[in-house]
Design an enzyme around this catalytic site. Structure first.
Site, PDB file in Angstrom:
ATOM      1  N   ALA A   1      34.954  34.668  42.066  1.00  0.00           N
ATOM      2  CA  ALA A   1      35.084  35.145  40.684  1.00  0.00           C
ATOM      3  C   ALA A   1      34.327  36.443  40.429  1.00  0.00           C
ATOM      4  O   ALA A   1      34.567  37.119  39.438  1.00  0.00           O
ATOM      5  CB  ALA A   1      34.588  34.068  39.722  1.00  0.00           C
ATOM      6  N   LYS A   2      33.363  36.760  41.288  1.00  0.00           N
ATOM      7  CA  LYS A   2      32.568  37.982  41.187  1.00  0.00           C
ATOM      8  C   LYS A   2      32.021  38.192  39.782  1.00  0.00           C
ATOM      9  O   LYS A   2      32.113  39.277  39.204  1.00  0.00           O
ATOM     10  CB  LYS A   2      33.359  39.184  41.659  1.00  0.00           C
ATOM     11  CG  LYS A   2      33.774  39.089  43.135  1.00  0.00           C
ATOM     12  CD  LYS A   2      34.546  40.303  43.594  1.00  0.00           C
ATOM     13  CE  LYS A   2      34.929  40.176  45.052  1.00  0.00           C
ATOM     14  NZ  LYS A   2      35.953  39.135  45.301  1.00  0.00           N
ATOM     15  N   ARG A   3      31.413  37.158  39.243  1.00  0.00           N
ATOM     16  CA  ARG A   3      30.806  37.251  37.920  1.00  0.00           C
ATOM     17  C   ARG A   3      29.482  38.014  38.003  1.00  0.00           C
ATOM     18  O   ARG A   3      28.878  38.130  39.062  1.00  0.00           O
ATOM     19  CB  ARG A   3      30.581  35.863  37.329  1.00  0.00           C
ATOM     20  CG  ARG A   3      31.859  35.030  37.101  1.00  0.00           C
ATOM     21  CD  ARG A   3      32.848  35.764  36.218  1.00  0.00           C
ATOM     22  NE  ARG A   3      33.891  34.902  35.695  1.00  0.00           N
ATOM     23  CZ  ARG A   3      35.170  35.008  35.979  1.00  0.00           C
ATOM     24  NH1 ARG A   3      35.588  35.943  36.816  1.00  0.00           N
ATOM     25  NH2 ARG A   3      36.066  34.195  35.452  1.00  0.00           N
TER      26      ARG A   3
END
Length: 272
Positions: free
Chosen positions: A92-94
């Site tokens: 998700a590369k939050r």
């Protein structure tokens, strides 16, 4: 899943393969598109055929988000059909301020029950540590990626003449431990993987870029493997899109097995 359980799966399957699930409606076999939920059917069959060789699955959240509310329902179904003994990664590369990160962590770790999530470190400690507060959950921090634009920031000189990615590696180890913190390290970086290993000797690396992107599995193992393997090597397109015909899942199994066979040899060579 804790570190010991992950390493146990790696030993059991003689594999450190992560299968990336990037289900694009434009690319999946055409015979699936008439089904009620073609993305779920595609992912389910991929998982069923590759589970003997994969120790992890990595759904790319964007491919599900793009489908709106139905995409989130599909993602949950895909997660539920994964074997319970594999490591699940929410790609998700939050990366946001603390209060927002807490809710992202709650969404992926409590509501959806993923084992891990990819996180961008640019906003610093308070954007990362909320994810580290969950027991037996992992942050996979972007460190040294393989995309062209990575050179814009990751390799520039930062503190004391060191490239920025080294500063990220060193500073982030104050936030987490090898039991809850991994790093994304691109396979196409070759010998730079060895530099990352020097900075983080005990941590697991999630390594994308093998196969379709040109990364060498043998180079990754040579420079990156440690005493508990320390690697999850991801292959997405090279496995899931190996065939666009009705045999797509069987062909995906064949490609996964090829990688697993090579991994078995590399583990025998480097894992003492």
């Amino acid at each position: 899943m804790n570190r010991a359980e992950l390493f146990s799966q790696i030993q059991k399957k003689s594999s450190f393969l992560c299968v990336g699930l990037d289900p694009d409606l434009a690319k999946i076999p055409s015979h699936l598109k008439s089904e009620v939920d073609p993305i779920y059917s595609f992912c389910k069959q991929i998982i069923e055929e590759t589970a003997d060789f994969a120790v992890a699955y990595k759904p790319n959240i964007a491919f599900f988000e793009a489908l709106g509310p139905k995409g989130w329902e599909t993602l949950q179904k895909v997660l539920e059909c994964m074997p319970k003994d594999v490591f699940s990664i929410a790609d998700a590369k939050r990366g946001d301020i603390g209060n927002t990160s807490k809710l992202y962590a709650k969404a992926f770790f409590e509501s959806m029950e993923f084992d891990s999530i990819t996180v961008a470190p640019y906003m610093g400690k308070d954007s990362v540590t909320p994810f580290l507060e969950f027991e037996n959950k992992w942050v996979i921090l972007l460190a040294l990626t393989s995309n062209i634009g990575s050179q814009d920031f990751q390799l520039i000189e930062a503190v004391d003449g060191k490239p920025l990615f080294k500063s990220v590696l060193e500073k982030s180890q104050d936030w987490g431990t090898p039991d809850n913190l991994m790093y994304v390290v691109g396979a196409t970086r070759g010998e730079l993987i060895g530099e990352v290993r020097k900075s983080a000797p005990d941590h697991f690396f999630l390594v994308p870029g093998v196969g379709a992107q040109g990364g060498s599995l043998s180079e990754v193992a040579k420079y990156g493997m440690n005493s508990t393997c320390g690697l999850l090597v991801n292959s997405s397109r090279g496995i899931i899109y190996a065939s666009s015909e009705k045999d797509f899942a069987k062909v995906a199994r064949q490609e996964a097995q090829k990688l697993q066979n090579e991994m078995k040899e590399l583990m025998a060579k480097y894992l003492k």
